[in-house]
Design an enzyme around this catalytic site. Structure first.
Site, PDB file in Angstrom:
ATOM      1  N   TRP A   1       7.771  37.981  36.945  1.00  0.00           N
ATOM      2  CA  TRP A   1       7.108  37.702  38.216  1.00  0.00           C
ATOM      3  C   TRP A   1       6.446  39.001  38.691  1.00  0.00           C
ATOM      4  O   TRP A   1       7.122  40.036  38.765  1.00  0.00           O
ATOM      5  CB  TRP A   1       8.164  37.239  39.223  1.00  0.00           C
ATOM      6  CG  TRP A   1       7.660  36.862  40.570  1.00  0.00           C
ATOM      7  CD1 TRP A   1       6.609  36.043  40.853  1.00  0.00           C
ATOM      8  CD2 TRP A   1       8.215  37.285  41.824  1.00  0.00           C
ATOM      9  NE1 TRP A   1       6.470  35.918  42.207  1.00  0.00           N
ATOM     10  CE2 TRP A   1       7.447  36.680  42.828  1.00  0.00           C
ATOM     11  CE3 TRP A   1       9.275  38.101  42.199  1.00  0.00           C
ATOM     12  CZ2 TRP A   1       7.701  36.857  44.178  1.00  0.00           C
ATOM     13  CZ3 TRP A   1       9.540  38.286  43.532  1.00  0.00           C
ATOM     14  CH2 TRP A   1       8.765  37.672  44.520  1.00  0.00           C
TER      15      TRP A   1
ATOM     16  N   ASP B   1      17.930  37.023  38.751  1.00  0.00           N
ATOM     17  CA  ASP B   1      17.061  36.505  39.809  1.00  0.00           C
ATOM     18  C   ASP B   1      17.034  34.985  39.659  1.00  0.00           C
ATOM     19  O   ASP B   1      16.478  34.455  38.703  1.00  0.00           O
ATOM     20  CB  ASP B   1      15.651  37.100  39.651  1.00  0.00           C
ATOM     21  CG  ASP B   1      14.714  36.634  40.755  1.00  0.00           C
ATOM     22  OD1 ASP B   1      15.144  35.855  41.633  1.00  0.00           O
ATOM     23  OD2 ASP B   1      13.537  37.030  40.736  1.00  0.00           O
TER      24      ASP B   1
ATOM     25  N   LYS C   1      12.175  27.557  47.060  1.00  0.00           N
ATOM     26  CA  LYS C   1      11.726  26.419  46.250  1.00  0.00           C
ATOM     27  C   LYS C   1      12.722  25.265  46.297  1.00  0.00           C
ATOM     28  O   LYS C   1      12.327  24.116  46.452  1.00  0.00           O
ATOM     29  CB  LYS C   1      11.519  26.857  44.791  1.00  0.00           C
ATOM     30  CG  LYS C   1      10.745  28.151  44.627  1.00  0.00           C
ATOM     31  CD  LYS C   1       9.259  27.992  44.807  1.00  0.00           C
ATOM     32  CE  LYS C   1       8.566  29.249  45.251  1.00  0.00           C
ATOM     33  NZ  LYS C   1       8.306  30.326  44.373  1.00  0.00           N
TER      34      LYS C   1
HETATM   35  C1  LIG Z   1      11.015  34.808  39.960  1.00  0.00           C
HETATM   36  C2  LIG Z   1      10.940  34.840  41.430  1.00  0.00           C
HETATM   37  N1  LIG Z   1      11.826  35.574  42.116  1.00  0.00           N
HETATM   38  C3  LIG Z   1      11.815  35.637  43.452  1.00  0.00           C
HETATM   39  C4  LIG Z   1      10.887  34.952  44.186  1.00  0.00           C
HETATM   40  C5  LIG Z   1      10.973  35.142  45.688  1.00  0.00           C
HETATM   41  O1  LIG Z   1      10.622  34.124  46.478  1.00  0.00           O
HETATM   42  P1  LIG Z   1      10.795  34.199  48.068  1.00  0.00           P
HETATM   43  O2  LIG Z   1      10.710  35.619  48.477  1.00  0.00           O
HETATM   44  O3  LIG Z   1       9.652  33.385  48.571  1.00  0.00           O
HETATM   45  O4  LIG Z   1      12.101  33.589  48.381  1.00  0.00           O
HETATM   46  C6  LIG Z   1       9.931  34.171  43.525  1.00  0.00           C
HETATM   47  C7  LIG Z   1       8.905  33.450  44.261  1.00  0.00           C
HETATM   48  O5  LIG Z   1       7.917  32.988  43.770  1.00  0.00           O
HETATM   49  C8  LIG Z   1       9.966  34.108  42.116  1.00  0.00           C
HETATM   50  O6  LIG Z   1       9.108  33.385  41.417  1.00  0.00           O
END
Ligand SMILES: Cc1ncc(COP(=O)(O)O)c(C=O)c1O
Length: 396
Positions: free
Chosen positions: A130, A211, A246
């Protein structure tokens, strides 16, 4: 003072979103966004979330701070969700959890905690990963390296290259692993590969940093936590960052958590104070509303059952779209085998086409995706799938 700052180019994904907004063609399709969409292209609020929200607002009598660690019900609920209620690490009081502003805030807190504990630590990220992992963890002062993960030619995890690289890590190093639904490639470790990886981490003294941003979007809530639970069972120290963006659809409420498993209860108490102290120094107190919702859903048997059902709807839609796109491409005699897309999981996959083909899809066919050819399957629906498949075949 600020005259030295130069304007930065917009984030690549923001640039693509802007191009999509300006595009007036009625056939346009957005496969670039990183959020779930239903059949109507809408990102809905779950009914269980709406219900919990109503109950919370009715019962709320104060807006005073909740505390640095956040909502205790949420934190306990997340621990049980991530590890399973009777996990040995929970029984032994070796888990310290703090609510965080989204998964991103959790990664930031975890990154600072790791840096505070061991400033020379190397954190190894999958290639690709990511894109936000890099800046978030770099800001924490950590040294970052990449390990090979996805083989774009074969559309599989190059597990041999991955483990050969990780064998070079040693005591005090950290490996960041996507718990499930790898973003961006959609290729996940099998249970056997998780086991081999756990054995490698144990032998080399490497700490896994998991993660888990998509629990429940691959197989189900328990199966998707398999790797995290296994690591927490076999290794003395594990960091798990979770996001509720999500799986609860709580994107804008910023809900996530950091759980640190330590080797004993005393260390765990020390970690808990440091987690709180790191958070105090960054944002002081986490936002309340989203975590109160997720906490309530996790604790109420009725709301939880409803959530599990709604989440299954999200998951089944995405997995169904994977199969549908593969079938539509094959029906059209696509000169390539896209069946790998049906085997991958989560919202994202690489189509595996060139940058030129991505640009042609955008400029000639108004089908938008990231330059890397990462698509969000949830942007597909019954009304546009034929057009998307026709367009992809046309540029191949
Ligand atoms: C792999 C991964 N980690 C962490 C996140 C963090 O998402 P958020 O900060 O919106 O909770 C995302 C969001 O797209 C992600 O794809």
């Amino acid at each position: 003072m600020f005259e030295k700052l130069e304007s930065l180019a917009p984030d690549a994904i923001i640039g693509i979103m802007a191009l999509f907004r300006e595009d007036q063609d009625p056939r346009k399709v957005d496969l670039s966004v990183g959020v779930f969409q239903d059949e109507q292209g809408h990102t809905p609020v779950m009914a269980c979330v709406k219900q919990a929200e109503r109950e919370i607002i009715d019962a709320q009598t104060t807006k005073t701070y909740v505390g640095i660690a956040g909502n205790a019900d949420f934190n306990r609920g997340m621990e049980a969700l991530l590890l399973g209620a009777d996990h040995p690490a929970l029984r032994d009081a070796r888990v310290a959890t703090i609510q965080s502003p989204g998964g991103s805030g959790g990664l930031c807190v975890a990154g600072h905690l790791i840096h505070r504990a061991a400033p020379d630590t190397r954190v190894c990220l999958s290639n690709p990963s990511w894109p936000n992992h890099l800046p978030l963890l770099r800001l924490a002062g950590l040294k970052l390296e990449l390990y090979p993960y996805y083989d774009p030619a074969k559309h599989v995890i190059d597990f041999g290259a991955m483990t050969a690289c990780l064998e070079n890590l040693g005591h005090g190093d950290v490996v960041l692993i996507h718990g499930c639904c790898h973003n961006p490639c959609g290729a996940d470790l099998s249970p056997d590969q998780w086991r081999q990886l756990a054995e490698l981490c144990e032998r080399r003294g490497v700490t896994p940093f998991i993660d888990l941003a998509y629990q429940g979007l691959s197989e189900d809530l328990d199966a998707d936590a398999y790797g995290a639970r296994l690591m927490a069972e076999l290794l003395p120290e594990v960091v798990i960052v979770a996001s509720c963006s999500k799986n609860f659809g709580l994107y804008r409420e910023r809900v996530g958590s950091v759980s640190v498993i330590s080797s004993n209860a005393e260390r765990s108490r020390a970690v808990a104070t440091n987690l709180a102290n790191v958070a105090r120094g960054i944002y002081s107190m986490p936002p309340d509303h989203g975590a109160a919702i997720a906490g309530r859903v996790l604790h109420s048997p009725e709301l939880r059952a409803q959530w599990v059902e709604e989440l299954a709807g999200v998951r089944n839609r995405i997995n169904g779209l994977r199969g549908l796109l593969v079938a539509k491409l094959a029906e059209r005699g696509a000169p390539r085998d896209f069946s790998f897309i049906a085997n991958e999981r989560g919202m994202f996959s690489f189509l595996g086409i060139s940058k030129e083909q991505v640009v042609r899809l955008r400029e000639e066919f108004h089908v938008y995706m990231l330059e890397s050819s990462r698509i969000n399957l949830a942007g597909i629906n019954n009304a546009n799938v034929d057009y998307v498949a026709d367009s992809i075949v046309a540029v191949l």
